[in-house]
Design an enzyme around this catalytic site. Structure first.
Site, short mmCIF file in Angstrom:
data_model
loop_
_atom_site.label_atom_id
_atom_site.label_comp_id
_atom_site.label_asym_id
_atom_site.label_seq_id
_atom_site.Cartn_x
_atom_site.Cartn_y
_atom_site.Cartn_z
N GLU A 51 0.82 -1.23 0.00
CA GLU A 51 0.00 0.00 0.00
C GLU A 51 0.85 1.27 0.00
OE1 GLU A 51 -3.03 -0.27 3.09
OE2 GLU A 51 -4.09 -1.82 1.97
N TYR A 81 -11.84 -3.93 1.32
CA TYR A 81 -12.60 -4.34 2.52
C TYR A 81 -13.98 -3.67 2.46
CZ TYR A 81 -7.99 -5.55 4.49
OH TYR A 81 -6.75 -6.09 4.71
N GLU A 91 -5.49 -8.50 -0.39
CA GLU A 91 -6.21 -8.23 0.86
C GLU A 91 -7.68 -8.06 0.51
OE1 GLU A 91 -4.76 -5.32 3.64
OE2 GLU A 91 -2.67 -5.70 3.06
O1 AHR Z 1 -5.00 -6.12 6.89
C1 AHR Z 1 -4.91 -5.02 7.74
C2 AHR Z 1 -4.21 -3.83 7.06
O2 AHR Z 1 -5.03 -3.35 6.03
C3 AHR Z 1 -2.92 -4.12 6.37
O3 AHR Z 1 -1.82 -4.06 7.21
C4 AHR Z 1 -2.84 -3.02 5.36
O4 AHR Z 1 -2.12 -3.40 4.22
C5 AHR Z 1 -4.28 -2.69 5.05
O5 AHR Z 1 -4.51 -1.33 5.13
#
Ligand code: AHR
Length: 501
Positions: free
Chosen positions: A173, A244, A292
């Site tokens: 990131e 997410y 992720e």
């Molecule tokens: O998965 C948690 C965090 O989310 C990770 O460290 C980061 O890459 C993302 O922002």
């Protein structure tokens, strides 16, 4: 009752599925490592302190690759701190998560854990506070046979044979201001290109993943991917995506529609990869690493309070989302979206694996159990291997707060290597069962062998250590009525069809 229809044909193929889409992630964060996968003295721990109960759950999950050691953590991490005798390893401040990292668990321990858990490492290098030199050194340490400074150091540290790490992330990131050593696209692109070039000069068999945007909401999204790939096209193999979702306003229909956004995100990054290939008159395709993805929001408030109470603590219970039934439905929908983009997405890591926004939870000194989201991932990993078929799906549609024309029934289909046909389907309606009319034209004589349903009347139901089986997929009798299968309201379904005889 609403009716949807699904046509599948053996010749409508999206792609061979790369099993690495069922990957996961362990970061030095919270209790993922300490009291998660590693807890010396735990009743189930082996001689290396690795928890056997967790290994068992990871094995059942069928996770082919695990990203490590971060995450935001990696951008301030010195890999050298994590090798050699444990007593000599330094404790460091981890600025990413405001905790103290003891380095008691490190690179060798992780590779050993991977072997025991039936998985393989995906190792991230630090391109935040460090750069190409440290990156090439750790590849030499891990993968060069012997006879050089770093490879001989590995041998001295107890690993005669190379660790054989094949998949490497070029930082994490790097577009995010929260990242140690965050960079502009141009700064990162040059660093990542040089790092990947040197890493591959050390070991020409490795593959590398360059950082895409840390989310499609970033102001530089799109331009970042374009600039980074313009520089790195020749030196890298994959570009990362992170995504997410959450339901903080308790708007479940909207939450369950979030995969419309995920699908658009994947397609947009895929298009940028194709654009750069065209611009360069290139031959190779850059593929996607969704390294992720998950639901993440339950623990955010609690984490802020914890930081206030315990700055620089060790193994704090951070990001411990307790997942409910509706989260499992969204995870199922995310897996469907990944499968329907199997031509582009070759790696995907549910973030994360143990305790930290994770399918597996543990109690220090106590038990380990599977959260609700464990089950769709486990079933997809078990039954979602082979060829992803193009689902020609007609579904009733509905609108939600942020999305329009959301298919009420969503599905993905896989022709498994043994000829079994597996359909994953979610009915997003919270109130109405749906009929899914199946047209399995070229499959000939096949038998509806099994139907597994995950449903709970309470969308907020959770699994706990005391009641680990509250929300589970259950087998029901496989029934077709005039070629249609009934999908209960708010359900994740796995339908399996085997050859007759
Ligand atoms: O998965 C948690 C965090 O989310 C990770 O460290 C980061 O890459 C993302 O922002």
């Amino acid at each position: 009752m609403k009716t949807a229809s699904l046509i599948l044909d053996k010749d409508f193929v999206i792609s061979q599925i790369d099993p690495r889409i069922y990957g996961s992630f362990i970061e030095h964060l919270g209790r993922a490592v300490y009291t998660g996968i590693y807890e010396p003295g735990h009743p189930s721990a082996d001689e290396e302190g690795l928890r056997g109960d967790v290994i068992e759950l990871v094995r059942r999950l069928g996770v082919p690759v695990v990203r490590y050691p971060g995450g935001n953590f990696v951008s301030g991490f010195n890999w050298e701190d994590s090798v050699g005798p444990v007593r000599d390893r330094p404790a460091r401040l981890d600025l990413a998560w405001k905790t103290t990292e003891t380095n008691a668990f490190g690179l060798h321990e992780f590779v050993s854990w991977c072997k025991k858990a039936g998985t393989s490492p995906m190792y991230a290098v630090n391109l935040g506070t460090r750069g190409p030199d440290a990156a090439r050194a750790v590849v030499e340490y891990a993968n060069h046979p012997s006879g050089t400074y770093y490879s001989d150091l590995r041998v001295k540290n107890g690993a005669k044979d190379p660790l054989g790490i094949k998949l490497w992330c070029l930082g994490n990131e790097m577009d995010g201001p929260w990242q140690m050593g965050a960079k502009t696209a141009q700064e990162y692109a040059r660093t990542a290109h040089e790092a990947s070039k040197l890493m591959k000069w050390v070991d020409g068999s490795i593959e590398t993943v360059v950082c895409g945007s840390s989310g499609s909401g970033m102001p530089t999204f799109g331009e970042w991917e374009y600039r980074v790939l313009d520089e790195c096209y020749d030196s890298v193999d994959y570009i990362s995506l992170h995504r997410y979702y959450g339901n903080p306003h308790n708007d479940t229909p909207d939450f369950l529609a979030s995969t419309m956004d995920l699908d658009a995100f994947i397609r947009t990054v895929g298009s940028i990869c194709d654009t750069i290939k065209g611009k360069k008159h290139g031959k190779k395709d850059i593929r996607l690493s969704l390294d992720e993805w998950n639901v993440w929001y339950h623990s955010q408030q609690q984490d802020q309070e914890l930081y206030k109470r315990q700055p620089w603590g060790q193994a704090l219970p951070l990001l411990e989302d307790v997942y409910n039934f509706e989260d499992a439905l969204l995870v199922g929908l995310m897996l469907i979206t990944i499968l329907n983009n199997a031509d582009k997405v070759k790696i995907a890591c549910m973030a994360q694996l143990v305790n930290v926004i994770a399918p597996i939870m543990t109690r220090a000194g106590g038990g380990a159990w599977a959260q609700t989201i464990y089950y769709p991932l486990m079933q997809a990993s078990l039954y979602g291997r082979g060829r992803a078929l193009k689902p020609v799906l007609q579904s009733p549609k509905h609108d939600t707060t942020h999305y329009s024309s959301v298919p009420t029934v969503d599905a993905a289909a896989v022709e498994n290597e043994d000829g079994t046909l597996t359909i994953f389907a979610v009915n997003r309606s919270l109130t109405e069962d749906a009929l899914l009319q199946l047209d399995l034209r070229a499959f000939g004589e096949i038998r509806f062998a099994s139907h597994s349903v995950m449903h709970h009347d309470d969308m907020k139901a959770v699994n706990t250590e005391a009641a680990p089986d509250a929300v589970l997929p259950r087998k029901i009798s496989p029934q077709l009525t005039d070629g249609a299968v009934r999908l209960p309201a708010a359900s994740w379904n796995v339908l399996r069809f085997t050859k007759q005889g």
